[in-house]
Design a protein around this motif. Sequence first.
Motif, short mmCIF file in Angstrom:
data_model
loop_
_atom_site.label_atom_id
_atom_site.label_comp_id
_atom_site.label_asym_id
_atom_site.label_seq_id
_atom_site.Cartn_x
_atom_site.Cartn_y
_atom_site.Cartn_z
N LEU A 247 15.24 -6.47 -9.63
CA LEU A 247 14.57 -5.45 -10.98
C LEU A 247 13.36 -5.55 -11.16
CD1 LEU A 247 17.56 -7.19 -13.53
CD2 LEU A 247 17.69 -5.09 -12.86
N ASP A 248 12.78 -4.32 -11.68
CA ASP A 248 11.64 -3.86 -11.13
C ASP A 248 10.74 -5.21 -11.52
OD1 ASP A 248 9.32 -2.14 -11.02
OD2 ASP A 248 8.63 -2.31 -12.49
N GLU A 249 10.77 -6.48 -12.50
CA GLU A 249 10.55 -6.95 -13.13
C GLU A 249 9.79 -8.07 -12.34
OE1 GLU A 249 14.56 -7.47 -15.76
OE2 GLU A 249 12.66 -5.84 -15.64
N ASN A 250 11.46 -8.16 -11.24
CA ASN A 250 11.38 -9.49 -10.79
C ASN A 250 10.76 -9.18 -8.89
OD1 ASN A 250 12.79 -10.97 -12.39
ND2 ASN A 250 13.98 -9.98 -11.50
N ILE B 293 7.35 -8.17 -6.67
CA ILE B 293 6.30 -8.86 -5.44
C ILE B 293 6.02 -7.39 -5.20
CG2 ILE B 293 4.81 -10.22 -4.68
CD1 ILE B 293 7.63 -12.20 -4.31
N ARG B 294 5.15 -7.09 -6.21
CA ARG B 294 3.85 -5.85 -5.69
C ARG B 294 2.58 -5.82 -5.27
NH1 ARG B 294 7.30 -1.69 -6.15
NH2 ARG B 294 9.13 -1.25 -8.22
N SER B 295 2.35 -7.43 -5.18
CA SER B 295 0.09 -7.98 -4.36
C SER B 295 0.43 -8.83 -4.12
CB SER B 295 0.06 -7.36 -5.86
OG SER B 295 0.03 -8.56 -6.36
N ARG B 296 0.15 -8.98 -3.04
CA ARG B 296 -0.67 -10.13 -2.57
C ARG B 296 -0.72 -11.37 -3.49
NH1 ARG B 296 -4.61 -11.48 2.21
NH2 ARG B 296 -3.22 -9.73 3.33
N GLY B 297 -1.41 -11.67 -4.71
CA GLY B 297 -1.23 -12.27 -5.53
C GLY B 297 -0.26 -13.32 -5.74
N GLN B 298 0.59 -11.74 -5.94
CA GLN B 298 1.79 -12.13 -6.79
C GLN B 298 2.64 -12.77 -5.10
OE1 GLN B 298 3.10 -8.55 -7.54
NE2 GLN B 298 4.38 -9.22 -9.65
N LEU B 299 2.32 -12.41 -4.30
CA LEU B 299 3.34 -12.85 -3.37
C LEU B 299 2.91 -14.86 -3.13
CD1 LEU B 299 5.28 -12.19 -1.16
CD2 LEU B 299 3.10 -11.88 0.56
N ALA B 300 2.02 -14.90 -3.01
CA ALA B 300 0.69 -16.58 -2.61
C ALA B 300 1.35 -17.28 -4.07
CB ALA B 300 -0.54 -15.42 -2.92
N ALA B 301 0.96 -16.56 -4.87
CA ALA B 301 2.11 -16.94 -6.41
C ALA B 301 3.75 -18.08 -5.81
CB ALA B 301 1.52 -16.60 -7.88
N GLU B 302 4.09 -16.89 -6.07
CA GLU B 302 5.90 -17.25 -5.62
C GLU B 302 4.96 -18.77 -3.89
OE1 GLU B 302 8.55 -16.73 -6.91
OE2 GLU B 302 7.64 -15.62 -8.42
N TYR B 303 4.40 -18.75 -3.20
CA TYR B 303 4.20 -19.03 -2.19
C TYR B 303 4.52 -20.55 -2.33
CZ TYR B 303 3.75 -20.83 2.81
OH TYR B 303 3.19 -21.85 3.37
N ARG B 304 2.98 -20.59 -3.52
CA ARG B 304 2.82 -21.84 -3.87
C ARG B 304 3.36 -22.29 -5.09
NH1 ARG B 304 -1.76 -18.49 -4.91
NH2 ARG B 304 -1.05 -17.97 -7.51
N SER C 214 1.38 -1.17 0.07
CA SER C 214 0.24 0.37 -0.04
C SER C 214 0.99 1.27 0.12
CB SER C 214 -1.04 -0.10 1.20
OG SER C 214 -0.28 0.37 1.96
N ARG C 215 2.24 1.04 0.28
CA ARG C 215 3.04 2.55 0.77
C ARG C 215 4.26 2.24 -0.58
NH1 ARG C 215 3.07 4.90 5.24
NH2 ARG C 215 5.73 5.58 5.33
N SER C 216 3.65 1.21 -2.02
CA SER C 216 3.94 1.93 -3.17
C SER C 216 5.81 0.80 -3.10
CB SER C 216 4.20 2.94 -3.53
OG SER C 216 3.24 3.60 -4.26
N GLY C 217 5.82 -0.04 -1.82
CA GLY C 217 7.21 -1.08 -1.54
C GLY C 217 6.60 -2.07 -2.53
N TYR C 218 8.20 -3.18 -1.89
CA TYR C 218 8.05 -4.51 -2.23
C TYR C 218 8.58 -5.68 -2.36
CZ TYR C 218 12.76 -3.14 -4.23
OH TYR C 218 14.17 -2.52 -4.26
N THR C 219 8.36 -6.78 -2.44
CA THR C 219 9.16 -8.05 -1.75
C THR C 219 10.03 -8.43 -3.21
OG1 THR C 219 7.77 -9.43 -1.54
CG2 THR C 219 7.45 -8.58 0.42
N LEU C 220 10.80 -9.59 -2.49
CA LEU C 220 11.53 -10.27 -2.94
C LEU C 220 11.65 -11.56 -2.75
CD1 LEU C 220 14.80 -8.20 -4.30
CD2 LEU C 220 12.57 -8.84 -5.84
N PRO C 221 11.48 -12.75 -3.45
CA PRO C 221 11.42 -13.93 -3.07
C PRO C 221 12.74 -14.37 -2.43
CG PRO C 221 11.38 -13.82 -5.49
CD PRO C 221 10.88 -12.74 -5.04
N ALA C 222 13.41 -15.14 -1.75
CA ALA C 222 14.51 -15.22 -0.92
C ALA C 222 14.89 -16.63 -0.80
CB ALA C 222 14.61 -14.76 0.30
N HIS C 223 16.43 -17.23 -1.05
CA HIS C 223 16.56 -18.45 -0.86
C HIS C 223 15.96 -18.63 1.17
CE1 HIS C 223 18.42 -19.74 -4.09
NE2 HIS C 223 18.49 -18.22 -4.47
#
Length: 173
Positions: free
Chosen positions: A28-31, A33-44, A9-18
Motif C-alpha cells: 500500500l502507498d503508506e508502506n 519506501i520511496r527514499s534512502r532515508g526511509q530505507l535506512a530507517a528500516e535497516y536501523r 529517482s524513477r518514482s519507484g519504491y521498495t518494501l521491507p521483506a522477511h
Amino acid sequence: MTLSDLIFSRSGYTLPAHPDGRPRCKDLDENRIRSRGQLAAEYRNGVRRFIFPPSSARMVGVDLDVKGGKNGIETFRETTGVDPRDGFHTKTPSGGVHVYFFTDGRDFISAEIRPGVEIKSRAYITLPGSRSDRGSYTPHGDVSEIRDLPAALAAILPIRRPEPEPLPARPAK
C-alpha cells in the motif's frame, strides 16, 4: 548511485521483506519506501531484506537461476547474445544472477520465459545489498551500466493487454 537511488529517482519504491522474501507489509502507498532515508530507517529497525516491483520504476528485473538442472545465465546468453554479468548485476546466494533493464513502460507479465530465466515486472525481486536466510545479494558493477531492454528479449516477453470490452450477453435483435 545505488540501485535503490535509481529506483527512487524513477518514482519507484521498495518494501521491507522477511528473510524468506515475503513482504513484511501490504503493498500500500503508506508502506512503500520511496527514499534512502526511509530505507535506512528500516535497516536501523533490523530489516535486512528489501524487495521491489521493477515496473514501479519503468524497469524489468531478470532472475537467472542456476539450480535444479537449469542454467539461466547460459540460457539468457543464448537468447540475447549478451552475458548478463557484463553490466550491473546482483549475485544471489544460490549462485544465480539478477539483471535489470529500463523499459518504455510497457506492462510486461512476470513469468519464467525460458528454463531458469524469470522476468520480474510487477512481481518482486530482491534489492542488491539485502540479506536472506541463505546469504547476501551482492551488487557488481556500476548502476550507470544498466541498459535498455535488449530487443531480442523484448520480442519474447509477454505483455499485459488491457481488458477487452465485455460482449453483450445476448446478441442484439
